[in-house]
Design a protein around this motif. Structure first.
Motif, PDB file in Angstrom:
ATOM      1  N   ASP A   1      -9.003  11.336  -0.833  1.00  0.00           N
ATOM      2  CA  ASP A   1      -7.729  10.596  -0.710  1.00  0.00           C
ATOM      3  C   ASP A   1      -7.490  10.195   0.743  1.00  0.00           C
TER       4      ASP A   1
ATOM      5  N   CYS B   1       6.733   0.295   3.720  1.00  0.00           N
ATOM      6  CA  CYS B   1       6.063   0.474   2.435  1.00  0.00           C
ATOM      7  C   CYS B   1       6.229  -0.799   1.616  1.00  0.00           C
ATOM      8  N   HIS B   2       5.133  -1.569   1.460  1.00  0.00           N
ATOM      9  CA  HIS B   2       5.201  -2.856   0.791  1.00  0.00           C
ATOM     10  C   HIS B   2       4.488  -2.721  -0.534  1.00  0.00           C
ATOM     11  N   ALA B   3       5.269  -2.740  -1.627  1.00  0.00           N
ATOM     12  CA  ALA B   3       4.706  -2.462  -2.945  1.00  0.00           C
ATOM     13  C   ALA B   3       3.615  -3.454  -3.357  1.00  0.00           C
TER      14      ALA B   3
ATOM     15  N   HIS C   1      -7.463   6.415   2.152  1.00  0.00           N
ATOM     16  CA  HIS C   1      -6.183   5.953   2.685  1.00  0.00           C
ATOM     17  C   HIS C   1      -6.372   5.344   4.084  1.00  0.00           C
TER      18      HIS C   1
ATOM     19  N   TYR D   1       2.135  10.049   1.649  1.00  0.00           N
ATOM     20  CA  TYR D   1       3.061  11.005   1.018  1.00  0.00           C
ATOM     21  C   TYR D   1       3.233  10.696  -0.472  1.00  0.00           C
ATOM     22  N   GLU D   2       3.121   9.408  -0.815  1.00  0.00           N
ATOM     23  CA  GLU D   2       3.278   9.029  -2.222  1.00  0.00           C
ATOM     24  C   GLU D   2       2.036   9.394  -3.039  1.00  0.00           C
ATOM     25  N   LYS D   3       0.909   9.660  -2.339  1.00  0.00           N
ATOM     26  CA  LYS D   3      -0.326  10.051  -3.036  1.00  0.00           C
ATOM     27  C   LYS D   3      -0.380  11.564  -3.234  1.00  0.00           C
ATOM     28  N   SER D   4       0.579  12.249  -2.667  1.00  0.00           N
ATOM     29  CA  SER D   4       0.576  13.715  -2.692  1.00  0.00           C
ATOM     30  C   SER D   4       0.737  14.256  -4.115  1.00  0.00           C
TER      31      SER D   4
ATOM     32  N   MET E   1       0.836  -1.198   0.000  1.00  0.00           N
ATOM     33  CA  MET E   1       0.000   0.000   0.000  1.00  0.00           C
ATOM     34  C   MET E   1       0.876   1.254   0.000  1.00  0.00           C
ATOM     35  N   GLU E   2       0.462   2.234  -0.794  1.00  0.00           N
ATOM     36  CA  GLU E   2       1.245   3.475  -0.866  1.00  0.00           C
ATOM     37  C   GLU E   2       1.163   4.249   0.445  1.00  0.00           C
ATOM     38  N   LEU E   3       2.227   4.961   0.743  1.00  0.00           N
ATOM     39  CA  LEU E   3       2.172   5.899   1.865  1.00  0.00           C
ATOM     40  C   LEU E   3       1.359   7.108   1.413  1.00  0.00           C
TER      41      LEU E   3
END
Ligand SMILES: *Cc1c(COP(=O)(O)O)cnc(C)c1O
Length: 481
Positions: A47, A477-479, A51, A5-8, A1-3
């Protein structure tokens, strides 16, 4: 799952504030102003909702499944307690400390004061401070109070005595206050060896820290004698109240001879915990220790109102900001009022009955190193399964696949391959029966197909981790999720 911060996305906003229609306040002094933006994620409201909702769905909780984590008392937290915490207006904690401020928050102060009185009544103590923020914090506060007491009496004390079954926070708290630790082994009857204790006691012992029932879930038959012996050496008795769920309304530690106690509100008194907090570890003391309690002390004023004592030079000072974790205390207070005296007694009776039910139904499949009637929890050993190469951890991982939070494993340290089960009073016979069936199934698999247990869990987003690596090289952070 994305952090998050990565969705920013640069410039994206959840809320846009209207133009200010009031005069701008004077600017902060130059040296207090930010030089650059705070680096928060730039996301929309949707978002944020997605999240955190998705994150929460990966969470394991008492609200979703059975959670028999021994020593932690993961009971169901009734929703009405959440309502109480939400309804109770929270004043800014500075309010009471401003000149005349006490009068504007009498309700909050009265609640804290009454909570202290209720806890004193339940534990048999003379006064309670609500400041400490968790059990371990309560332990340290309690040992600081004991140290202040000995200092005031001119006693020269060097040691704190703990049984080898004690929770690690006991010796750690005593060591942090500067004491050396004397550890007493466990006797075959499952509690601190009385003869070894008598031999170890001397005039330099400041305190004896006991958990009763202890971490094996057993009530010490010699507890009164232990208190008497400690007092003969002018040592004080510290009661680790983490297991209070076993004795509510049945035994008051203060009546037995204990001088100081901490209570884990988040364990016994129906308030949520896990994930590191919030907790609350009020500390109760006998009269002789009241002069040293932390400030501000919440006291009854001459006019019948509640006041704050802030000028006691003998106090150990402040141990937390303000009065402790207020929201947790509202929940605990509401819990006590909701159940009443009879209800609290029933809590312990049902908790003890449930633990004994599980113990008696599982002892055909698991070794029971100390076989006797238990209190609110029972401790098995996976030693029988170990013969097939299966450890306690493998059984714990299998339970995750079957929808159960694992029991506490490898604690207490004195039991090899320990599996410590605490069902609590809020579970039904049907839930316990289903859990017992899965525990029996795991024991049978250990004999017939041990490999399958070693692979578990297979249904989770994260399967078997290299636990050392997971702690030392953290990557949250596990892709693949
Ligand atoms: C949980 C626990 C503690 C520590 O309490 P925290 O609130 O987690 O700091 C101490 N002793 C025992 C026996 C416990 O189970």
């Amino acid at each position: 799952m994305e952090l998050i911060y990565e969705k920013s996305v640069k410039g994206r906003r959840g809320v846009r504030l209207p133009k200010a229609d009031v005069p701008r306040a004077a600017a902060l002094p130059e040296n207090l102003q930010r030089r650059e933006a705070a680096g928060l994620p730039e996301v929309s409201e949707l978002d944020v909702v997605r999240h955190f909702t998705n994150l929460s769905r990966r969470n394991f909780s008492v609200d979703t499944n059975f959670y028999p984590l021994g020593s932690c008392t993961m009971k169901y937290n009734a929703k009405v307690l959440e309502n109480a915490a939400n309804l109770f207006g929270q004043y800014h904690p500075m309010t009471a400390l401003l000149p005349g401020g006490e009068t504007s928050c009498q309700g909050s102060l009265a609640m804290l004061h009454e909570l202290g009185e209720l806890l004193a009544e339940i534990t048999g103590m003379d006064e309670v401070t609500t400041q400490p923020l968790a059990g371990a914090h309560g332990e340290m506060t309690g040992i600081m109070l004991i140290a202040a007491y000995h200092r005031a009496k001119g006693n020269r004390k060097k040691y704190v005595v703990v049984p080898d079954s004690s929770h690690g926070t006991n010796p750690a708290s005593a060591a942090m206050v500067g004491y050396e630790i004397i550890t007493i082994p466990t006797a075959p009857y499952g509690d601190m060896d009385l003869d070894a204790f008598k031999t170890a006691m001397n005039g330099e012992v400041a305190a004896v820290m006991m958990t009763c029932p202890n971490t094996l879930g057993l009530f010490n038959p010699h507890i009164k004698e232990i208190c008497d012996i400690a007092h003969e050496h002018d040592a004080l008795m510290y009661y680790d109240g983490a297991n209070l769920n076993a004795i509510l309304g049945k035994v008051r530690p203060g009546d037995v001879g204990f001088d100081v106690i901490h209570v884990n509100l988040h364990k016994t008194f129906g308030t949520p915990h896990g994930g590191g907090g919030p907790g609350s570890g009020p500390v109760g003391v006998k009269k002789a220790l009241i002069p040293f309690l932390p400030m501000p002390r919440i006291i009854k004023a001459a006019d019948g109102g509640i006041a704050l004592e802030t000028d006691n030079p003998r106090s150990i000072g402040r141990t937390a900001t303000f009065y402790g974790n207020f929201g947790v205390m509202v929940r605990a207070y509401a819990y006590m009022i909701m159940l009443g005296k009879e209800g609290l007694i029933e809590v312990s009776e049902q908790a003890v009955l449930n633990a004994n039910y599980i113990m008696s139904r599982l002892k055909s499949h698991y070794d029971l190193p100390f076989e006797q009637t238990c209190m609110h929890e029972c401790v098995f050993s996976a030693s029988r399964q170990l013969k097939h190469g299966v450890h306690a951890i493998d059984i714990a991982k299998y339970l995750i696949d079957r929808g159960y939070h694992p029991p506490t494993v490898y604690f207490p340290l004195i039991v090899k391959e320990a599996i410590m089960i605490e069902p609590t009073e809020t579970e039904s016979k049907q839930t316990m029966d289903a859990f017992i069936a899965v525990m029996k199934e795991a024991a049978e698999m250990a004999e017939k197909d041990p490999e399958a247990l070693l692979r578990a869990p297979v249904t989770m987003p994260v399967t078997r981790l290299d636990e050392t690596k997971a702690a030392r090289e953290q990557n949250v952070c596990h892709a693949g999720w």
